[in-house]
Design an enzyme around this catalytic site. Structure first.
Site, mmCIF file in Angstrom:
data_model
loop_
_atom_site.group_PDB
_atom_site.id
_atom_site.type_symbol
_atom_site.label_atom_id
_atom_site.label_comp_id
_atom_site.label_asym_id
_atom_site.label_seq_id
_atom_site.Cartn_x
_atom_site.Cartn_y
_atom_site.Cartn_z
ATOM 1 N N CYS A 146 -6.530 2.844 5.509
ATOM 2 C CA CYS A 146 -5.195 2.346 5.853
ATOM 3 C C CYS A 146 -4.472 3.322 6.773
ATOM 4 C CB CYS A 146 -4.392 2.117 4.575
ATOM 5 S SG CYS A 146 -2.700 1.648 4.907
ATOM 6 N N CYS A 179 -0.740 3.721 6.132
ATOM 7 C CA CYS A 179 -0.371 4.509 4.941
ATOM 8 C C CYS A 179 -0.566 6.001 5.229
ATOM 9 C CB CYS A 179 -1.243 4.166 3.739
ATOM 10 S SG CYS A 179 -1.545 2.434 3.511
ATOM 11 N N ASP A 180 -1.642 6.357 5.911
ATOM 12 C CA ASP A 180 -2.063 7.758 5.959
ATOM 13 C C ASP A 180 -2.056 8.397 7.347
ATOM 14 O OD1 ASP A 180 -2.538 7.621 3.214
ATOM 15 O OD2 ASP A 180 -4.500 6.739 3.541
#
Ligand code: NDP
Length: 321
Positions: free
Chosen positions: A137, A140-141
């Protein structure tokens, strides 16, 4: 059936499930969405959604989901942010859903809209370093890789999108493609956009053999599957895997028919092999897999459930769509 029985329980809180909820609650069905935990599906881990009609400037995935959820709540849908562990029953006797929280909920009909989850390469080092530099992701990261070099595995639209997004943070993004340039699966426009990005470098015919590092990613060991040449990419400090998805159907084994890849088999419209159980979105669609198609089929599934109940004498507001 018990008094607390819902007319319709929708399993899944992505665009498909939430659209089903809007239609179901507007038809005055007592509706519950078991939205998953975390709730929201793939869109909450997506950045800009540029192709959902109605948003000429695009919309962030989480915002789109939040809006849909508010819209469903406005018409009376209840929510539980939990996962379904198993289901028993029939349309005749009613369905019982066991949640991972230990709670049980009952329904006259069900719409399954549990979507699909990220697929992984399957390397031991990939599993060990998940959350420590290996991710599926980018939204997200990606932030953790400011000014670092990262690699993305995959050649579909997701790999192109994730890579383009990662260039906001990373100093360089390699896209590792296991096939040759002429066999890239992504749509032409997204492939071209990635090719035009000066921070992106494609590496074709290449597979990851191992993710290097004990506690964080310290490089990749890769192989060229045409020449057989192996080499280390020691500048890579993050690995993003974008190689497709698997349907979230493990809890349905033995309850309804699944195909060889685990997707729900639907016959006419959204009907599954079990009466009173309908399916919508990526959980039954490995072809289109778009938020808008998931939403559209979510609407269809709710209408199918409404008609199923109306045929059995449940009072519904059939002109409320
Ligand atoms: P896809 O199934 O389209 O692509 C998966 C890619 O991963 C393929 O290129 C495949 O390679 C590659 N792959 C699979 N397994 C491995 C492996 N073990 N090692 C290396 N590579 C591997 O999945 P996506 O998630 O990209 O997209 C799914 C759907 O979602 C598509 O319909 C896509 O259009 C859509 N989508 C749309 C977006 C948008 O419009 N904004 C954004 C993201 C997705 P191979 O070709 O060799 O099989």
């Amino acid at each position: 059936m018990q008094e607390s029985t819902y007319d319709l329980i929708i399993i899944g809180g992505g665009p498909s499930g939430l659209t089903a909820a809007i239609y179901s609650s507007r038809a005055m069905l007592k509706t519950l969405v078991v939205a998953g935990n975390p709730a929201g599906g793939q869109l909450v881990i997506t950045s800009d959604v540029e192709n959902f009609p109605g948003f000429p400037g695009g919309i962030m995935g989480p915002e789109l989901i939040e809006n849909m959820r508010k819209q469903a709540e406005r018409f009376g849908t209840s929510f539980k942010d939990a996962n379904v562990h198993s289901i028993q029953g029939t349309a005749e006797e009613g369905f019982e859903l066991n949640l991972d929280s230990g709670e049980k909920v009952n329904a006259k009909t069900i719409v399954i809209a549990t979507g699909a989850s990220a697929r992984w390469i399957g390397l031991e080092s990939e599993t060990r370093l998940r959350g420590k530099g290996v991710s599926a992701c980018a939204t997200c990261d990606g932030f953790f890789f400011k000014d670092k070099v990262v690699a993305v595995v995959g050649a579909g639209d997701a790999a192109m999108e994730e890579s383009t997004f990662l260039t906001k943070f990373a100093s360089k993004v390699y896209i590792l493609v296991r096939r040759s340039e002429d066999k890239v699966k992504a749509s032409k426009i997204m492939f071209q956009r990635a090719k035009d990005n000066p921070k992106i470098e494609f590496v074709f015919n290449t597979e990851v053999k191992e993710v290097l590092g004990e506690h964080s990613v310290e490089g990749l060991s890769v192989i060229n599957n045409v020449t057989g040449e192996e080499r280390k990419m020691e500048d890579v400090k993050g690995l993003f895997v974008a190689i497709g998805h698997e349907p979230n159907t493990s809890f349905l084994q033995g309850f309804i028919d699944l195909d060889a890849k685990g997707y729900i088999v639907v016959n006419s419209n959204t009907k599954t092999s079990k009466e009173g159980v309908f399916a919508a979105g990526d959980v039954a669609d490995h072809h289109y897999r778009q938020a808008i198609t998931a939403s559209g089929v979510g609407c269809m599934a709710a209408l199918d459930a409404v008609r199923f109940l109306a045929d059995r004498g449940v009072s519904v507001k059939s002109d409320a769509y």
